[in-house]
Design a protein around this motif. Structure first.
Motif, PDB file in Angstrom:
ATOM      1  N   VAL A  75     -26.658  14.000  -4.870  1.00  0.00           N
ATOM      2  CA  VAL A  75     -27.143  12.694  -5.333  1.00  0.00           C
ATOM      3  C   VAL A  75     -27.953  12.869  -6.615  1.00  0.00           C
ATOM      4  O   VAL A  75     -28.530  13.933  -6.856  1.00  0.00           O
ATOM      5  N   PRO A  76     -27.985  11.832  -7.461  1.00  0.00           N
ATOM      6  CA  PRO A  76     -28.801  11.922  -8.670  1.00  0.00           C
ATOM      7  C   PRO A  76     -30.276  12.130  -8.323  1.00  0.00           C
ATOM      8  O   PRO A  76     -30.737  11.686  -7.264  1.00  0.00           O
ATOM      9  N   GLU A  77     -30.985  12.795  -9.200  1.00  0.00           N
ATOM     10  CA  GLU A  77     -32.408  13.032  -8.976  1.00  0.00           C
ATOM     11  C   GLU A  77     -33.136  11.707  -8.736  1.00  0.00           C
ATOM     12  O   GLU A  77     -32.909  10.722  -9.431  1.00  0.00           O
ATOM     13  N   GLY A  78     -33.970  11.688  -7.713  1.00  0.00           N
ATOM     14  CA  GLY A  78     -34.750  10.503  -7.380  1.00  0.00           C
ATOM     15  C   GLY A  78     -34.021   9.504  -6.500  1.00  0.00           C
ATOM     16  O   GLY A  78     -34.608   8.497  -6.089  1.00  0.00           O
ATOM     17  N   ALA A  79     -32.736   9.746  -6.198  1.00  0.00           N
ATOM     18  CA  ALA A  79     -31.944   8.788  -5.422  1.00  0.00           C
ATOM     19  C   ALA A  79     -32.023   9.023  -3.917  1.00  0.00           C
ATOM     20  O   ALA A  79     -31.464   8.259  -3.145  1.00  0.00           O
ATOM     21  N   GLY A  80     -32.743  10.067  -3.484  1.00  0.00           N
ATOM     22  CA  GLY A  80     -32.826  10.381  -2.056  1.00  0.00           C
ATOM     23  C   GLY A  80     -33.295   9.222  -1.199  1.00  0.00           C
ATOM     24  O   GLY A  80     -32.664   8.910  -0.182  1.00  0.00           O
ATOM     25  N   GLU A 124     -33.003   6.055  -1.635  1.00  0.00           N
ATOM     26  CA  GLU A 124     -31.949   5.048  -1.547  1.00  0.00           C
ATOM     27  C   GLU A 124     -30.837   5.507  -0.602  1.00  0.00           C
ATOM     28  O   GLU A 124     -30.307   4.719   0.186  1.00  0.00           O
ATOM     29  N   VAL A 125     -30.474   6.774  -0.663  1.00  0.00           N
ATOM     30  CA  VAL A 125     -29.461   7.320   0.247  1.00  0.00           C
ATOM     31  C   VAL A 125     -29.937   7.157   1.687  1.00  0.00           C
ATOM     32  O   VAL A 125     -29.190   6.690   2.559  1.00  0.00           O
ATOM     33  N   ARG A 184     -29.754   3.520   2.775  1.00  0.00           N
ATOM     34  CA  ARG A 184     -28.373   3.098   3.029  1.00  0.00           C
ATOM     35  C   ARG A 184     -27.882   3.589   4.385  1.00  0.00           C
ATOM     36  O   ARG A 184     -27.220   2.854   5.110  1.00  0.00           O
ATOM     37  N   ASP A 237     -19.163   5.890  -3.763  1.00  0.00           N
ATOM     38  CA  ASP A 237     -20.281   6.824  -3.887  1.00  0.00           C
ATOM     39  C   ASP A 237     -20.212   7.562  -5.221  1.00  0.00           C
ATOM     40  O   ASP A 237     -21.229   7.752  -5.887  1.00  0.00           O
ATOM     41  N   ARG A 292     -21.579   5.755  -8.025  1.00  0.00           N
ATOM     42  CA  ARG A 292     -23.044   5.711  -8.018  1.00  0.00           C
ATOM     43  C   ARG A 292     -23.649   7.031  -8.500  1.00  0.00           C
ATOM     44  O   ARG A 292     -24.847   7.231  -8.420  1.00  0.00           O
ATOM     45  N   MET A 299     -22.890  10.081  -7.249  1.00  0.00           N
ATOM     46  CA  MET A 299     -22.914  11.104  -6.210  1.00  0.00           C
ATOM     47  C   MET A 299     -21.586  11.834  -6.202  1.00  0.00           C
ATOM     48  O   MET A 299     -20.554  11.253  -6.517  1.00  0.00           O
TER      49      MET A 299
END
Length: 97
Positions: free
Chosen positions: A11-16, A18-19, A22, A78, A81, A83
């Protein structure tokens, strides 16, 4: 034989967060699938930056039946986004004494 599917999500940095949100609000359609035994989302801590989505099944065949019935664009969304998705599968080795 129990079958374990592990989907590794980069996942993109900082997106944890949000994952995690979800998955916490997921529709849980898999829970009713034939042979489904359990679901876990693993947050990376040591030696890994990917999230792992772990599902357990009573057989590989039931897992494959479920995946064949899923919408084909699930991982494509995904990837849009930012990922990347890697799908892994394992048999659980019985270690009886």
């Amino acid at each position: 034989m129990t079958f374990v599917n592990i989907t590794a999500l980069t996942v993109p940095e900082g997106a944890g967060p949000e994952v995690e949100r979800r998955f916490a609000t997921r529709q849980k359609g898999v829970d009713a699938a034939k042979g489904f035994q359990g679901f876990e989302l693993l947050r990376p801590q040591i030696g890994e930056t990917r999230y792992f989505v772990v599902t357990r099944w009573d057989s590989r065949e039931n897992y494959e039946t479920w995946t064949a019935a899923r919408p084909t664009d699930a991982h494509t969304a995904d990837e849009r986004r930012g990922m990347s998705v890697d799908v892994l599968g394992f048999d659980v080795v019985p270690l009886n004494g």
